[in-house]
Design an enzyme around this catalytic site. Structure first.
Site, PDB file in Angstrom:
ATOM      1  CB  CYS A  72      -0.813  -0.322   1.356  1.00 40.80           C
ATOM      2  SG  CYS A  72      -2.129  -0.935   0.812  1.00 40.80           S
TER       3      CYS A  72
HETATM    4  C1  UDX Z   1      -6.389  -4.443  -2.484  1.00 39.81           C
HETATM    5  C2  UDX Z   1      -7.430  -3.089  -2.835  1.00 39.81           C
HETATM    6  O1  UDX Z   1      -8.129  -3.947  -4.093  1.00 39.81           O
HETATM    7  C3  UDX Z   1      -6.082  -2.554  -2.883  1.00 39.81           C
HETATM    8  O2  UDX Z   1      -6.321  -0.807  -3.831  1.00 39.81           O
HETATM    9  C4  UDX Z   1      -5.075  -2.028  -1.296  1.00 39.81           C
HETATM   10  O3  UDX Z   1      -4.735  -0.912  -1.546  1.00 39.81           O
HETATM   11  C5  UDX Z   1      -4.442  -3.145  -1.516  1.00 39.81           C
HETATM   12  O4  UDX Z   1      -5.548  -4.120  -0.973  1.00 39.81           O
HETATM   13  P1  UDX Z   1      -5.463  -6.515  -2.903  1.00 39.81           P
HETATM   14  O5  UDX Z   1      -6.345  -7.440  -1.619  1.00 39.81           O
HETATM   15  O6  UDX Z   1      -4.153  -6.474  -1.855  1.00 39.81           O
HETATM   16  O7  UDX Z   1      -5.452  -5.483  -3.212  1.00 39.81           O
HETATM   17  O8  UDX Z   1      -5.109  -6.974  -3.791  1.00 39.81           O
HETATM   18  P2  UDX Z   1      -4.661  -8.558  -4.544  1.00 39.81           P
HETATM   19  O9  UDX Z   1      -4.058 -10.005  -3.274  1.00 39.81           O
HETATM   20  O10 UDX Z   1      -3.740  -8.210  -5.549  1.00 39.81           O
HETATM   21  O11 UDX Z   1      -6.512  -9.386  -4.432  1.00 39.81           O
HETATM   22  C6  UDX Z   1      -7.458  -8.755  -5.607  1.00 39.81           C
HETATM   23  C7  UDX Z   1      -8.109 -10.138  -6.206  1.00 39.81           C
HETATM   24  O12 UDX Z   1      -7.917  -9.660  -7.585  1.00 39.81           O
HETATM   25  C8  UDX Z   1      -6.788 -11.341  -6.942  1.00 39.81           C
HETATM   26  O13 UDX Z   1      -7.085 -11.907  -6.179  1.00 39.81           O
HETATM   27  C9  UDX Z   1      -7.684 -10.767  -8.087  1.00 39.81           C
HETATM   28  O14 UDX Z   1      -7.168 -12.376  -8.978  1.00 39.81           O
HETATM   29  C10 UDX Z   1      -8.830 -10.835  -8.057  1.00 39.81           C
HETATM   30  N1  UDX Z   1      -9.122 -10.164  -9.643  1.00 39.81           N
HETATM   31  C11 UDX Z   1      -8.509  -9.024  -9.953  1.00 39.81           C
HETATM   32  C12 UDX Z   1     -10.513 -10.606  -9.694  1.00 39.81           C
HETATM   33  O15 UDX Z   1     -11.460 -11.401  -8.906  1.00 39.81           O
HETATM   34  N2  UDX Z   1     -11.113  -9.841 -10.975  1.00 39.81           N
HETATM   35  C13 UDX Z   1     -10.255  -9.134 -11.885  1.00 39.81           C
HETATM   36  O16 UDX Z   1     -10.981  -8.126 -12.212  1.00 39.81           O
HETATM   37  C14 UDX Z   1      -8.687  -8.240 -11.322  1.00 39.81           C
HETATM   38  C1  UDX Z   2      -1.287  -0.201   5.799  1.00 42.18           C
HETATM   39  C2  UDX Z   2      -2.082   0.251   6.566  1.00 42.18           C
HETATM   40  O1  UDX Z   2      -1.698   0.552   8.244  1.00 42.18           O
HETATM   41  C3  UDX Z   2      -2.973   0.338   6.327  1.00 42.18           C
HETATM   42  O2  UDX Z   2      -4.432   0.640   7.477  1.00 42.18           O
HETATM   43  C4  UDX Z   2      -3.711  -0.020   5.105  1.00 42.18           C
HETATM   44  O3  UDX Z   2      -5.060   0.058   5.353  1.00 42.18           O
HETATM   45  C5  UDX Z   2      -2.825  -0.653   3.808  1.00 42.18           C
HETATM   46  O4  UDX Z   2      -1.334  -0.425   4.554  1.00 42.18           O
HETATM   47  P1  UDX Z   2      -0.300  -2.550   6.223  1.00 42.18           P
HETATM   48  O5  UDX Z   2       0.697  -2.236   4.213  1.00 42.18           O
HETATM   49  O6  UDX Z   2      -0.401  -3.663   5.915  1.00 42.18           O
HETATM   50  O7  UDX Z   2      -1.469  -1.507   5.994  1.00 42.18           O
HETATM   51  O8  UDX Z   2       1.468  -2.916   7.179  1.00 42.18           O
HETATM   52  P2  UDX Z   2       1.566  -1.685   7.978  1.00 42.18           P
HETATM   53  O9  UDX Z   2       0.948  -2.077   9.196  1.00 42.18           O
HETATM   54  O10 UDX Z   2       0.948   0.029   8.667  1.00 42.18           O
HETATM   55  O11 UDX Z   2       3.008  -1.698   8.178  1.00 42.18           O
HETATM   56  C6  UDX Z   2       3.419  -0.715   6.324  1.00 42.18           C
HETATM   57  C7  UDX Z   2       5.474  -1.400   6.744  1.00 42.18           C
HETATM   58  O12 UDX Z   2       6.192  -0.287   7.691  1.00 42.18           O
HETATM   59  C8  UDX Z   2       5.843  -2.485   7.296  1.00 42.18           C
HETATM   60  O13 UDX Z   2       6.625  -2.583   6.256  1.00 42.18           O
HETATM   61  C9  UDX Z   2       5.996  -1.931   8.491  1.00 42.18           C
HETATM   62  O14 UDX Z   2       7.637  -2.634   8.578  1.00 42.18           O
HETATM   63  C10 UDX Z   2       6.732  -0.507   8.244  1.00 42.18           C
HETATM   64  N1  UDX Z   2       6.201   0.214  10.243  1.00 42.18           N
HETATM   65  C11 UDX Z   2       5.757   0.281  10.512  1.00 42.18           C
HETATM   66  C12 UDX Z   2       8.246   0.718  10.378  1.00 42.18           C
HETATM   67  O15 UDX Z   2       9.372   0.776   9.411  1.00 42.18           O
HETATM   68  N2  UDX Z   2       7.813   1.346  10.881  1.00 42.18           N
HETATM   69  C13 UDX Z   2       6.389   0.982  12.165  1.00 42.18           C
HETATM   70  O16 UDX Z   2       6.847   2.072  13.224  1.00 42.18           O
HETATM   71  C14 UDX Z   2       5.515   1.139  11.510  1.00 42.18           C
END
Ligand code: UDX
Ligand code: UDX
Length: 427
Positions: free
Chosen positions: A265
């Site tokens: 993200c």
């Molecule tokens: C999500 C959010 O959608 C993204 O915008 C956000 O910033 C992070 O989290 P994430 O769930 O991590 O993304 O993505 P991914 O694990 O790649 O899952 C997407 C799923 O959608 C996959 O299983 C893929 O197969 C499916 N997909 C994709 C469909 O079913 N239809 C499509 O046309 C494209």
């Molecule tokens: C993030 C947001 O927290 C969540 O709300 C959003 O919807 C998706 O993106 P995620 O990416 O799963 O979630 O992980 P997060 O716990 O936020 O950590 C992100 C990255 O920052 C990791 O690589 C983590 O190790 C790093 N991190 C986090 C640091 O380096 N230092 C910190 O103090 C906290």
């Protein structure tokens, strides 16, 4: 209520299991037949704490079913979430291909449905996307006007590794609504969660997600820069962060310095926001600098390592591959940057992770994957890159088999004085 979720990835599947836990019936949709089959057998497609047991129970209770058929999912639910990925294009801007494609499919499904139905965007999309892309696609392919069907934007704030906990214990729920009727339905499905519900317009909800991620990433980059200065001065940045965090205006969380943030993200979303800002003629210097700082952070551990040894031809043990503990996700993992750099410099990597080996193997098939003992055996250095609890248990004697006791941490794991030959990247 009956809910469908299009896209069964990290966010889609965790959201499905979350809604099932609240008592709703959920239909998961995915283009990948293999994922659909797994879900129907109660087998998660990702690693996430607590997911397996809850998914299994929900599938057995027929609260969750999966299909590849969007039409079926729309007919048999009242609200459909779009939870497909929104990756970065090469220039950093958001790639909306999947969101557009799914909007088109949902539009077609709406054409075949008589009753009222709400489409809710869950995927992170730059402000304006739902109004400018999703709604026009839905209208074009359904032959109906927005309002005849409902539209919402309900961003997710789920941390990987804690996604189910976050779903069930949110700090707030944000609902961006086209109109009151759409928003009421989106609010109703969350009514069991005792948390503030903020109802805004769609564009504002989209921006709230970017603003949240930007603030969080800013905190990390800022403490990393402070940490880099501390390192030169021989100050432990964790002592500094502890005291700074007592100031309630700053807060204690997200002040862990190290090799920088990774994951699916932060970089992606901040890059997308920067591109959008660029199109609008804005120049958010601070936000751009955060990304630059983060890009340099994984390389700090290599600089530190090279001060102690030449890496060419050396065996380097890498403990931790996922972008953080609690997940098998290696998207944007700092470990990948570090492994690439070290292999380019001629080092031999022996890597271990409790959950992310299979995902990292797809990226780096040529390095060795082994258990912790084998990784450390005869190693010239050890880099601990993920804060898995398992690594916190390591004792001084676990490193005895190393050829050289060079132990560097990219995350605060071992702490001070526990292991001889140990040093942190920013402390
Ligand atoms: C999500 C959010 O959608 C993204 O915008 C956000 O910033 C992070 O989290 P994430 O769930 O991590 O993304 O993505 P991914 O694990 O790649 O899952 C997407 C799923 O959608 C996959 O299983 C893929 O197969 C499916 N997909 C994709 C469909 O079913 N239809 C499509 O046309 C494209
Ligand atoms: C993030 C947001 O927290 C969540 O709300 C959003 O919807 C998706 O993106 P995620 O990416 O799963 O979630 O992980 P997060 O716990 O936020 O950590 C992100 C990255 O920052 C990791 O690589 C983590 O190790 C790093 N991190 C986090 C640091 O380096 N230092 C910190 O103090 C906290």
């Amino acid at each position: 209520m009956d809910i469908s979720i299009i896209g069964s990835g990290y966010v889609g599947l965790c959201t499905a299991v979350g809604f099932a836990s609240l008592g709703h019936k959920v239909i998961c949709v995915d283009v990948e037949k293999e994922k659909v089959d797994k879900i129907n057998h109660g087998v998660p497609t990702i690693y996430e704490d607590g997911l397996e047991a809850r998914l299994k129970a929900a599938v057995e209770a027929k609260q969750i079913t999966a299909t590849t058929d969007t039409d079926y999912a729309v007919k048999n639910s009242e609200i459909s979430f779009i939870a497909v990925g929104t990756p970065s294009k090469d220039d950093g801007s958001i790639d909306l291909t999947y969101v557009k494609k799914v909007s088109r499919e949902l539009g077609k499904a709406l054409r075949n449905k008589d009753g009222y139905h709400v489409i809710a965007v869950k995927s992170t999309v730059v402000p304006g996307t739902t109004d400018d892309i999703v709604i026009p696609e839905l209208e074009r392919h359904s032959g109906k006007k927005a309002g005849e069907f409902g539209v919402c934007m309900v961003p997710e704030f789920l941390r990987e590794g804690k996604a189910l906990h976050d779903f069930l214990n949110p700090d707030r729920i944000v609902i961006g609504e086209l109109d009151k009727k759409s928003g009421d339905i989106a609010e109703k499905i969350h009514e069991k969660l005792k948390t503030p519900i903020l109802r805004k317009n769609i564009k504002t909800a989209e921006m709230i997600k970017y603003a949240s991620n930007t603030f969080l990433a800013a905190k990390i980059s800022l403490i990393n820069e402070i940490g880099n200065i501390c390192k030169k001065l021989g100050i432990d940045v964790y002592d500094v962060a502890e005291a700074v965090g007592y100031d309630r205006r700053i807060g204690k969380l997200f002040l862990e310095a190290g090799i920088g943030f990774g994951g699916s993200c932060f970089r992606k979303d901040i890059s997308a926001l920067l591109k959008k800002a660029d199109q609008l003629g804005c120049e958010p210097k601070l936000i751009k600098a955060m990304l630059d700082t983060n890009k340099g952070q994984p390389l700090k551990i290599i600089e530190l390592l090279e001060k102690k040894t030449n890496v060419k031809g050396k065996k380097i043990a890498v403990l931790g591959l996922s972008f953080k503990a609690g997940t098998d996700d290696v998207r944007d993992s700092p470990a990948a940057v570090i492994i690439k750099e070290l292999t380019d410099k001629g080092a031999f990597i022996s890597a271990y992770d409790p959950n992310a080996v299979e995902n990292m193997r797809k990226r780096f098939p040529g390095i060795t994957y082994a258990d912790i003992g084998e990784c450390l055996d005869n190693a010239d250095a050890c880099l601990i890159l993920t804060d898995w609890d398992e690594f916190r248990q390591l004792e001084d004697r676990d490193f005895d088999k190393m050829r050289n006791r060079i132990i560097l941490e990219g995350r605060r794991v071992l702490g001070r004085n526990k292991v001889r030959g140990f040093e942190g990247v920013a402390w």
